[in-house]
Design an enzyme around this catalytic site. Structure first.
Site: not given
Length: 241
Positions: A108, A172, A201
């Site tokens: 990430d 995300k 996400k």
């Protein structure tokens, strides 16, 4: 793209995933800088017990997590350029390469938030592409943190478009460290922008089953949370990430 041999460990991205088992959506997360090895191992044991999708930790813990999760079917996730995104692209790329070499199945990364606020899509694409290439070279998954709390809607759209163009696997919402977290409105906006095939996400502030279900209904295919156990039990988790 597959980064584990067994079906239970396959990474998932788009909306084809159905919310049958909420645990399979959750990246069980411990990113506090003061986290101890004992706390990291506890999170790994919880993830294996509850069958969460992954354990997400800072890069220094990737080897520990990978070893602890061996044979569990739970993925190992780490972060890059975290939590500010304000490191040069070559540094993010080096960090990402190290994480996947240490065993991370997923990475990430935080975008260059200043570039997003300035409307510099080219800089965003360049930054994300370099990290994506490093991550994908090891058949790992890249999630791109756009830090929604610091962007207006036009900037969020720009960042999501850049992630798609750069070949990311997910977008995300948040790090959880820069004020504000996931909202249903942001998830819906991100899903509309990236289309049906990219993962979305929701992270930061998702602390209950109702929170998680609302995010999934809006288009999320993954939930980043430190309250994963409370979520699957239908309880209210504590604040934090």
């Amino acid at each position: 793209m597959s980064n584990e041999a067994t079906p239970a460990a396959q990474p998932s991205t788009g909306t084809q995933q159905a919310p049958g088992n909420i645990a399979s959506f959750i990246d069980h997360t411990l990113l506090k800088p003061e986290a101890s090895e004992a706390e990291i191992l506890k999170v790994c044991a919880e993830a294996a017990e509850y069958r969460f999708k992954s354990v997400c930790v800072n890069p220094v813990w990737v080897k520990t997590v990978k070893k602890a999760l061996k044979g569990s079917g739970v993925l190992t996730c780490s972060v890059v350029g975290f939590p500010l995104g304000a490191t040069p692209t070559d540094v993010k790329t080096f960090e990402a390469r190290g994480a996947v070499l240490d065993g991370a199945d997923e990475v990430d990364m935080v975008i260059n938030i200043a570039a997003a606020r300035a409307g510099d899509k080219g800089a965003l694409v360049e930054d994300i592409t370099a990290v994506a290439e490093a991550v994908h070279a090891s058949d790992a998954i890249l999630k791109v943190i756009i830090e929604t709390a610091l962007l207006d809607d036009a900037q969020k759209v720009l960042a999501c478009e850049a992630a798609v163009e750069a070949g990311a696997d997910f977008v995300k919402t948040s790090t959880g460290f820069n004020g504000g977290g996931a909202t249903v409105e942001d998830i819906a906006l991100m899903r509309r922008t990236v289309g049906p095939d990219l993962g979305v996400k929701a992270s930061g502030g998702v602390r209950s089953l109702a929170d998680a279900q609302a995010m999934i209904a809006a288009g999320a295919t993954r939930i980043g949370a430190s309250s994963g156990i409370a979520i699957v039990k239908g309880e209210q988790g504590s604040s934090g990430y």
